[in-house]
Design an enzyme around this catalytic site. Structure first.
Site: not given
Ligand code: NDP
Length: 266
Positions: A23, A67, A90
């Protein structure tokens, strides 16, 4: 101004490290700023929340991603909901989930958003199409169903307690498989010409101790019948990262009252 994405990793397992590195690399490749924060697996909730609070107030950071999964002693809901919902790239914050569920403008979860972009690109309008989503998780199945509904599909969500999944799938113009069961969807279930989006990522043994990645769909059989199908790896995964970067650009535009690209939101 340059959009900035902060990624927080609170564990040291190799898979999560690979995801985070990838990422970060792609964020930089498209010309954005990447900020990586690695915390030890035993980090306390208070320490993690303090870092999130600091990122919430940092004007160089437009998107924050923690994460998942987190180590067991940390409450994922508390941590995700501590992120400023405007920086929640997200799309997992309860405010964004609620906005999406009520058909309002939200920061969209990246995987379903990526699936939607592929479907729109393929069909133009999705209006009136029959869509079946396999899986009802908060991060893929449910938001996928809501996005398809917003685009006027007739949506059926199936899960582990559903009876007659093959029969339900066989009536679908669009099948989104997100259940995490290798090669679960068989070729003969697919309606000829249907579009199949395979979200699943499963590692299976292929003998001699060698493993390979496969999706939730029997790709080789399904591709002979489907009109279009995404491969694993290489289909939904790259779109998920592209949508994470798109969300970061959108968050940056909103933070600075700049016009947003309608292409980058739904
Ligand atoms: P979850 O385990 O959270 O949810 C799985 C869902 O599938 C549940 O709703 C479950 O039903 C349903 N399910 C499980 N087994 C069956 C079955 N035999 N028949 C019907 N339904 C079933 O998974 P996620 O949604 O997080 O992820 C799904 C897959 O997508 C995984 O392989 C994951 O690795 C992959 N993934 C890929 C991403 C990408 O970027 N490509 C991103 C995110 C996920 P129930 O609710 O009844 O238990």
């Amino acid at each position: 101004m340059t959009p900035g994405l902060a990624v927080v990793l609170v564990r040291d397992d190799p898979a999560s490290q690979v995801y985070v590195r990838s990422k970060g690399k792609q964020t930089v490749e498209v010309g954005m700023n990447s900020y990586e924060h690695k915390l030890p697996a035993h980090t306390t909730e208070a320490k993690l929340l303090a870092l999130i609070n600091q990122l919430n107030t940092d004007s160089a950071v437009h998107g924050i991603l923690v994460q998942l999964p987190l180590p067991e002693h940390l409450d994922e809901a508390v941590v995700i909901n501590a992120i400023d919902s405007a920086k929640d790239v997200d799309g997992f914050h309860i405010s964004n989930a609620g906005l999406l569920a009520t058909g309002q403008q939200a920061m969209l979860p990246c995987t379903p958003f990526g699936c939607l972009m592929m479907l729109r690109e393929h069909y133009g309008s999705l209006s009136g199409l029959n869509a079946v989503v396999i899986g009802r998780s908060n991060i893929v199945g449910k938001p996928m169903a809501q996005l398809l509904l917003k685009d006027s599909c007739t949506v059926t969500v199936v899960h582990s307690r559903t009876r007659n999944i093959p029969e339900i799938v066989s009536g679908a113009d669009i099948v989104v498989a997100a259940l995490g069961q290798p090669l679960f969807v068989k070729g003969e279930w697919i309606k000829p010409g249907a579009t199949v989006i395979d979200v699943g990522i499963n590692r299976i043994e292929q003998g001699d101790g060698i493993t390979r990645l496969v999706g939730d769909v029997d790709y080789e059989a399904a591709k002979k019948i489907a009109g279009a199908i995404t491969p694993v790896p290489g289909g939904v995964g790259p779109m998920t990262i592209a949508c994470l970067l798109a969300n970061t650009v959108t968050a940056c535009c909103r933070a600075h009252s700049l016009p947003e690209s309608s292409f980058l939101s739904a």
